[in-house]
Design a protein around this motif. Sequence first.
Motif, PDB file in Angstrom:
ATOM      1  N   LEU A   1      34.084  75.357   4.921  1.00 10.26           N
ATOM      2  CA  LEU A   1      33.023  75.676   5.868  1.00 10.26           C
ATOM      3  C   LEU A   1      32.632  77.150   5.784  1.00 10.26           C
ATOM      4  CD1 LEU A   1      31.260  74.677   8.261  1.00 10.26           C
ATOM      5  CD2 LEU A   1      33.168  75.267   9.772  1.00 10.26           C
ATOM      6  N   LEU A   2      33.610  78.007   5.534  1.00  7.89           N
ATOM      7  CA  LEU A   2      33.378  79.448   5.526  1.00  7.89           C
ATOM      8  C   LEU A   2      32.685  79.942   4.263  1.00  7.89           C
ATOM      9  CD1 LEU A   2      33.818  82.373   6.505  1.00  7.89           C
ATOM     10  CD2 LEU A   2      36.176  82.211   5.629  1.00  7.89           C
TER      11      LEU A   2
ATOM     12  N   ILE B   1      35.853  83.762  11.906  1.00  7.58           N
ATOM     13  CA  ILE B   1      36.340  83.282  13.197  1.00  7.58           C
ATOM     14  C   ILE B   1      35.564  82.031  13.619  1.00  7.58           C
ATOM     15  CG2 ILE B   1      36.668  83.860  15.633  1.00  7.58           C
ATOM     16  CD1 ILE B   1      36.772  86.817  14.762  1.00  7.58           C
ATOM     17  N   GLY B   2      34.242  82.076  13.433  1.00  7.37           N
ATOM     18  CA  GLY B   2      33.414  80.927  13.795  1.00  7.37           C
ATOM     19  C   GLY B   2      33.747  79.695  12.988  1.00  7.37           C
ATOM     20  N   ALA B   3      34.099  79.880  11.705  1.00  4.33           N
ATOM     21  CA  ALA B   3      34.463  78.733  10.866  1.00  4.33           C
ATOM     22  C   ALA B   3      35.724  78.062  11.378  1.00  4.33           C
ATOM     23  CB  ALA B   3      34.646  79.179   9.417  1.00  4.33           C
TER      24      ALA B   3
ATOM     25  N   LEU C   1      32.455  76.762  22.871  1.00  3.66           N
ATOM     26  CA  LEU C   1      31.981  77.828  23.746  1.00  3.66           C
ATOM     27  C   LEU C   1      32.386  79.208  23.220  1.00  3.66           C
ATOM     28  CD1 LEU C   1      32.572  76.311  27.302  1.00  3.66           C
ATOM     29  CD2 LEU C   1      30.380  76.710  26.160  1.00  3.66           C
ATOM     30  N   VAL C   2      33.585  79.331  22.712  1.00  6.69           N
ATOM     31  CA  VAL C   2      34.011  80.612  22.136  1.00  6.69           C
ATOM     32  C   VAL C   2      33.174  80.929  20.901  1.00  6.69           C
ATOM     33  CG1 VAL C   2      35.924  81.910  21.132  1.00  6.69           C
ATOM     34  CG2 VAL C   2      36.350  80.352  23.048  1.00  6.69           C
ATOM     35  N   ALA C   3      32.928  79.907  20.071  1.00  4.99           N
ATOM     36  CA  ALA C   3      32.080  80.109  18.897  1.00  4.99           C
ATOM     37  C   ALA C   3      30.672  80.526  19.315  1.00  4.99           C
ATOM     38  CB  ALA C   3      32.026  78.829  18.060  1.00  4.99           C
TER      39      ALA C   3
END
Length: 308
Positions: A36-37, A67-69, A118-120
Amino acid sequence: MVDAKSGNWVDTRAPAWARPYARLSRLDRPIGTWLLLLPCWWGLLLAMVHDGQARWFDLWIFVGCAIGAILMRGAGCTWNDITDRDIDGSVARTALRPIPSGQVTVRGALAWAIAQSLVAFLILLTLPPAAIALGVLSLVPVAVYPFAKRFTWWPQVFLGIAFNWGALLAWTAHTGQLESPAIVLFFAGIAWTLFYDTIYAHQDAEDDALIGVKSTARLFGTDSPKWLARFLVATVALMGIAIVAAAPDGEILAMVLMLCGPWAMGWHMMWQLRRLDIDNTDRLLSLFRSNRDAGLIPVLFFAAALFA
């Protein structure tokens, strides 16, 4: 064959209460996060070479994508396990996953998926408006993918759309707008996903046939090597087109260095194809995991082109 090997860091280091949730997010199997990254990093680096600028904010995009991945792969896998809970219980490889084995309730899993998302989203809010819009739109293929294997023989296309969306987002995060090289790079990533996830899907082909789940592995059967060769060519060709479209005028060395990325990646994919044995599940998993290295190759060449 079990879904994951025991003795990994989640089994040995994570608190007992957190282990089922970590397994829902596949934190014990980072290969999906890498897959994904890496398109995110392709898109960012290609955009940086395209406009010849490297800013401190790009470092945040680079880290934020990582981090988002982790978060969105975790949320996506959790959502996938919620929708597939009945199917997973019928497949030997996935029967011990947290939901079908009763370690986590559906309500608990849904809350965990929302929390990760939500954190993403908070990370996404630090990016330019166009990138934020693309990030929100990416939820559509993420939501649809788990259902794709119920209505199409090509669920890997939907996975490819979801997993390579980061190429569009990272390019846009750097440039402020979506442009054609990023779109072509996105399609190169989809071809790559069709390659590696068809290999992965062959592990479950027999069980999938029994329960009626569709996949490209079942569709292609023994013709899979021919189709994988086509996806290989499409990956290399489309990435090459994206590079030529993105390369700055007169920067021949930078373009040549970047073109070495898909060329070398193609050789790695060819090595995988030569070792393919669709009846050997251990070999299939090993080849699938090797795509982390395949996807890192363009990252290295794109980064080198920044200094050309």
